[in-house]
Design an enzyme around this catalytic site. Structure first.
Site, short mmCIF file in Angstrom:
data_model
loop_
_atom_site.label_atom_id
_atom_site.label_comp_id
_atom_site.label_asym_id
_atom_site.label_seq_id
_atom_site.Cartn_x
_atom_site.Cartn_y
_atom_site.Cartn_z
N GLU A 82 16.51 -20.92 -17.30
CA GLU A 82 17.50 -21.99 -17.45
C GLU A 82 17.83 -22.46 -16.04
OE1 GLU A 82 21.35 -20.66 -18.90
OE2 GLU A 82 22.02 -22.70 -19.36
N ASP A 98 26.37 -24.04 -26.77
CA ASP A 98 27.84 -23.88 -26.80
C ASP A 98 28.44 -25.23 -27.20
OD1 ASP A 98 28.27 -21.08 -25.42
OD2 ASP A 98 26.80 -22.15 -24.19
N1 HPA Z 1 23.44 -19.56 -20.41
C1 HPA Z 1 23.78 -18.33 -20.08
N2 HPA Z 1 24.80 -17.68 -20.62
C2 HPA Z 1 25.52 -18.30 -21.56
C3 HPA Z 1 25.23 -19.57 -21.94
C4 HPA Z 1 24.12 -20.24 -21.35
O1 HPA Z 1 23.77 -21.40 -21.65
N3 HPA Z 1 26.15 -19.89 -22.89
C5 HPA Z 1 26.94 -18.82 -23.06
N4 HPA Z 1 26.57 -17.85 -22.24
ZN ZN Z 2 22.68 -19.85 -24.31
#
Ligand code: HPA
Ligand code: ZN
Length: 336
Positions: free
Chosen positions: A197, A276
């Protein structure tokens, strides 16, 4: 197209249940539990949702979940989301939950498990929504703490489908959790992990090699490594991509610049997810609509993505067959 995307039976494989907490419910639960928040109104809560990156979001996300205390709170949280999701054509939800964040606040594992279980039963009977549960570990915390949380969840093993790995990625490579994920495998749990990510493609490789994950959450940075893309394609690994999340956390500057079309072009097995939804400006339907606007995808492409999620979901084969049938019943004109 909106009607089509709404009617499409959508399975959501990447969702944090704490990330579904809408400002209205946050304020109501703060009041119910006597929790003081640094916000005076729903508008002030929303104004705090202007994120620079993953870290700035996580600060607000952990603050928000401090209103969750009782089993009823967790039940209300999940039901509130399940109702919204079902209303926009979501038929299956796999939710990550962050037990360590709650244990650290003095909320017992039994409490959150009981609340989520009640909501899941209601989702099945009231909304015809199937659900799965992913016990996620906070990667910026020690592996020993994750292992402890996993052991505490063993009495609830029947309710668990998988373990996951989330929170601040950079500086916390997947390998740190190899022992924890091995224990999860021994317990018969599937494994998924956030990787690529904000972190480098090497973290995606590490999640595959050292955590033996069946799916990679996000994974959008894989394109930086051609050999990795080829491996993900050849092994048909599923990536759970979250377009609006990537936009709001500035993983991409504009949705039009998102790697999704290139990832599709590369033959990767992708799914669309909301991550989220309360924090990132929309649920599953909004994510599908945003992709339609940004990439102009056809019905056929969206149907393929929805099909990938149904095939990759943790669900009974009876449920999978039922969802396959619903998807097959969608009218897609040739080339449409
Ligand atoms: N990335 C990492 N941790 C997380 C995320 C996310 O998008 N959403 C909630 N915890
Ligand atoms: Zn996530």
């Amino acid at each position: 197209m909106r009607d089509f995307l709404k009617a499409l039976p959508k399975a959501e494989l990447h969702l944090h249940i704490e990330g579904t907490l809408e400002p209205e419910l946050m304020m109501a639960l703060a009041e119910r539990n006597g929790v003081t928040l640094p916000y005076a109104s729903v508008e002030e809560v929303r104004a705090a949702y202007d994120f620079e990156d993953l870290a700035s979001f996580l600060d607000v996300y952990f603050q928000g979940m401090s209103v969750l205390h009782t089993a009823r709170d967790f039940e209300d949280l999940a039901m509130d989301y399940f109702r919204r999701a079902a209303a926009e054509g979501v038929v299956h939800v796999e939710m990550h939950v962050d037990p360590q964040a709650h244990l650290a606040r003095g909320v017992a594992m039994d409490t959150l498990m009981e609340g989520l279980e009640r909501a899941r039963r209601r989702a099945a009977s009231e909304l015809d929504l199937s659900t799965a549960l992913i016990l996620a570990f906070l990667r910026d915390r020690p592996a020993e703490e994750a292992l402890e949380a996993l052991e505490q969840a063993v009495p609830h093993l029947e309710r668990l489908d998988a373990v996951g790995l989330d929170s601040a990625e950079v500086g916390h490579p997947p390998g740190k959790f190899a022992v924890v994920f091995r224990r999860a495998a021994e317990l018969g749990l599937a494994r998924v992990a956030h990787a690529g990510e904000e972190g480098p493609p090497a973290y995606i490789r590490e999640a595959l090699d050292r955590l033996d994950v069946c799916r990679v959450d996000h994974g959008v940075r894989c394109l930086e490594d051609e050999a990795l893309v080829e491996r993900l394609r050849a092994e048909a690994r599923v990536l759970t991509v979250c377009p609006l999340s990537n936009l709001r956390l500035k993983v991409v500057e504009r949705l039009e610049a998102h790697p999704l079309p290139a990832m599709l072009e590369a033959g990767l097995t992708l799914t669309l997810n909301s991550d989220d939804p309360a924090y990132f400006g929309g649920g599953m339907l909004d994510n599908f609509l945003a992709c339609e606007r940004a990439f102009g995808w056809s019905r056929e492409t969206f149907t393929r993505l929805a099909g990938n999620a149904i095939e990759a979901g943790f669900m009974s084969e009876t449920r999978r067959d039922a969802l396959r049938e619903r998807l097959a019943a969608m009218q897609v004109p040739p080339g449409g």
